[in-house]
Design a protein around this motif. Sequence first.
Motif, PDB file in Angstrom:
ATOM      1  N   TYR A 191      81.680  47.902  56.921  1.00 50.21           N
ATOM      2  CA  TYR A 191      80.661  48.091  57.962  1.00 50.21           C
ATOM      3  C   TYR A 191      79.294  47.634  57.484  1.00 50.21           C
ATOM      4  O   TYR A 191      78.943  47.792  56.324  1.00 50.21           O
ATOM      5  CB  TYR A 191      80.603  49.563  58.385  1.00 50.21           C
ATOM      6  CG  TYR A 191      81.908  50.050  58.947  1.00 50.21           C
ATOM      7  CD1 TYR A 191      82.300  49.681  60.224  1.00 50.21           C
ATOM      8  CD2 TYR A 191      82.758  50.846  58.200  1.00 50.21           C
ATOM      9  CE1 TYR A 191      83.513  50.101  60.751  1.00 50.21           C
ATOM     10  CE2 TYR A 191      83.972  51.274  58.716  1.00 50.21           C
ATOM     11  CZ  TYR A 191      84.343  50.897  59.988  1.00 50.21           C
ATOM     12  OH  TYR A 191      85.543  51.308  60.510  1.00 50.21           O
ATOM     13  N   ASP A 192      78.526  47.081  58.423  1.00 46.84           N
ATOM     14  CA  ASP A 192      77.189  46.601  58.097  1.00 46.84           C
ATOM     15  C   ASP A 192      76.140  47.707  58.216  1.00 46.84           C
ATOM     16  O   ASP A 192      75.240  47.807  57.391  1.00 46.84           O
ATOM     17  CB  ASP A 192      76.816  45.446  59.036  1.00 46.84           C
ATOM     18  CG  ASP A 192      77.783  44.286  58.877  1.00 46.84           C
ATOM     19  OD1 ASP A 192      77.897  43.772  57.747  1.00 46.84           O
ATOM     20  OD2 ASP A 192      78.433  43.920  59.867  1.00 46.84           O
TER      21      ASP A 192
ATOM     22  N   GLU B 106      71.474  46.081  69.602  1.00 42.11           N
ATOM     23  CA  GLU B 106      70.858  44.750  69.686  1.00 42.11           C
ATOM     24  C   GLU B 106      70.140  44.398  68.385  1.00 42.11           C
ATOM     25  O   GLU B 106      70.188  43.249  67.930  1.00 42.11           O
ATOM     26  CB  GLU B 106      69.913  44.662  70.882  1.00 42.11           C
ATOM     27  CG  GLU B 106      70.625  44.654  72.217  1.00 42.11           C
ATOM     28  CD  GLU B 106      71.697  43.570  72.325  1.00 42.11           C
ATOM     29  OE1 GLU B 106      71.421  42.400  71.962  1.00 42.11           O
ATOM     30  OE2 GLU B 106      72.814  43.882  72.770  1.00 42.11           O
TER      31      GLU B 106
ATOM     32  N   GLY C  72      72.530  40.212  62.144  1.00 36.60           N
ATOM     33  CA  GLY C  72      73.787  39.600  61.736  1.00 36.60           C
ATOM     34  C   GLY C  72      74.945  40.555  61.520  1.00 36.60           C
ATOM     35  O   GLY C  72      75.956  40.173  60.925  1.00 36.60           O
TER      36      GLY C  72
ATOM     37  N   LYS D 159      72.748  43.461  65.847  1.00 38.14           N
ATOM     38  CA  LYS D 159      73.224  42.095  66.137  1.00 38.14           C
ATOM     39  C   LYS D 159      72.228  41.062  65.632  1.00 38.14           C
ATOM     40  O   LYS D 159      72.616  40.059  65.021  1.00 38.14           O
ATOM     41  CB  LYS D 159      73.426  41.901  67.639  1.00 38.14           C
ATOM     42  CG  LYS D 159      74.663  42.531  68.192  1.00 38.14           C
ATOM     43  CD  LYS D 159      74.753  42.234  69.689  1.00 38.14           C
ATOM     44  CE  LYS D 159      75.917  42.912  70.344  1.00 38.14           C
ATOM     45  NZ  LYS D 159      75.968  42.652  71.800  1.00 38.14           N
ATOM     46  N   SER D 160      70.945  41.304  65.878  1.00 32.14           N
ATOM     47  CA  SER D 160      69.919  40.338  65.461  1.00 32.14           C
ATOM     48  C   SER D 160      69.846  40.209  63.944  1.00 32.14           C
ATOM     49  O   SER D 160      69.390  39.192  63.429  1.00 32.14           O
ATOM     50  CB  SER D 160      68.555  40.715  66.031  1.00 32.14           C
ATOM     51  OG  SER D 160      67.969  41.783  65.309  1.00 32.14           O
TER      52      SER D 160
ATOM     53  N   ASN E 186      82.767  46.892  67.135  1.00 37.29           N
ATOM     54  CA  ASN E 186      82.835  45.491  66.711  1.00 37.29           C
ATOM     55  C   ASN E 186      81.844  44.707  67.548  1.00 37.29           C
ATOM     56  O   ASN E 186      81.863  44.770  68.770  1.00 37.29           O
ATOM     57  CB  ASN E 186      84.252  44.941  66.915  1.00 37.29           C
ATOM     58  CG  ASN E 186      85.216  45.477  65.893  1.00 37.29           C
ATOM     59  OD1 ASN E 186      84.990  45.317  64.696  1.00 37.29           O
ATOM     60  ND2 ASN E 186      86.260  46.100  66.346  1.00 37.29           N
ATOM     61  N   LEU E 187      80.991  43.958  66.885  1.00 45.63           N
ATOM     62  CA  LEU E 187      79.947  43.208  67.568  1.00 45.63           C
ATOM     63  C   LEU E 187      80.315  41.749  67.794  1.00 45.63           C
ATOM     64  O   LEU E 187      79.566  41.027  68.437  1.00 45.63           O
ATOM     65  CB  LEU E 187      78.634  43.302  66.784  1.00 45.63           C
ATOM     66  CG  LEU E 187      78.112  44.721  66.588  1.00 45.63           C
ATOM     67  CD1 LEU E 187      76.877  44.714  65.699  1.00 45.63           C
ATOM     68  CD2 LEU E 187      77.801  45.367  67.922  1.00 45.63           C
ATOM     69  N   ASN E 188      81.435  41.310  67.277  1.00 44.07           N
ATOM     70  CA  ASN E 188      81.854  39.903  67.453  1.00 44.07           C
ATOM     71  C   ASN E 188      82.687  39.728  68.688  1.00 44.07           C
ATOM     72  O   ASN E 188      83.327  40.552  69.188  1.00 44.07           O
ATOM     73  CB  ASN E 188      82.623  39.419  66.232  1.00 44.07           C
ATOM     74  CG  ASN E 188      81.746  39.412  64.989  1.00 44.07           C
ATOM     75  OD1 ASN E 188      80.549  39.215  65.074  1.00 44.07           O
ATOM     76  ND2 ASN E 188      82.349  39.636  63.852  1.00 44.07           N
TER      77      ASN E 188
ATOM     78  N   ALA F 221      78.300  42.681  62.003  1.00 46.48           N
ATOM     79  CA  ALA F 221      79.586  42.470  62.672  1.00 46.48           C
ATOM     80  C   ALA F 221      80.189  43.786  63.157  1.00 46.48           C
ATOM     81  O   ALA F 221      80.899  43.807  64.155  1.00 46.48           O
ATOM     82  CB  ALA F 221      80.566  41.773  61.728  1.00 46.48           C
ATOM     83  N   LYS F 222      79.907  44.887  62.441  1.00 43.93           N
ATOM     84  CA  LYS F 222      80.458  46.194  62.800  1.00 43.93           C
ATOM     85  C   LYS F 222      79.440  47.295  62.534  1.00 43.93           C
ATOM     86  O   LYS F 222      78.733  47.265  61.528  1.00 43.93           O
ATOM     87  CB  LYS F 222      81.702  46.535  61.968  1.00 43.93           C
ATOM     88  CG  LYS F 222      82.958  45.871  62.386  1.00 43.93           C
ATOM     89  CD  LYS F 222      84.099  46.442  61.542  1.00 43.93           C
ATOM     90  CE  LYS F 222      85.407  45.752  61.809  1.00 43.93           C
ATOM     91  NZ  LYS F 222      86.472  46.319  60.965  1.00 43.93           N
TER      92      LYS F 222
END
Length: 86
Positions: free
Chosen positions: A6-7, A34, A40, A37-38, A84-86, A42-43
């Motif tokens: 996880y990020d 958001e 980078g 996401k900005s 999951n953001l992808n 992914a999770k």
Amino acid sequence: MNDGEYDFELAKMAVSPKAQGKNVGFLLAKAIIEKAKSLGAAKIYLESNTILKPAINLYHKLGFQKVPGKPTPYARCNIQMELNLN
């Protein structure tokens, strides 16, 4: 997060009782997602307790899914979720 899977972790999000029921939590969480996401991500990961039904419903509405438990320092944690953001 210092985790290979996880990020970021969504942790300790709360809305004042006066602001609850006014979509503030949803807007705050969307802004957090958001921002991740900005950067980078992914999770995103979170831990909670199912007694917090409005919070769990919000997380599901945002797209978080329940995942098998990881070791946690939080005694009250009984649900772990990821987005999951992808």
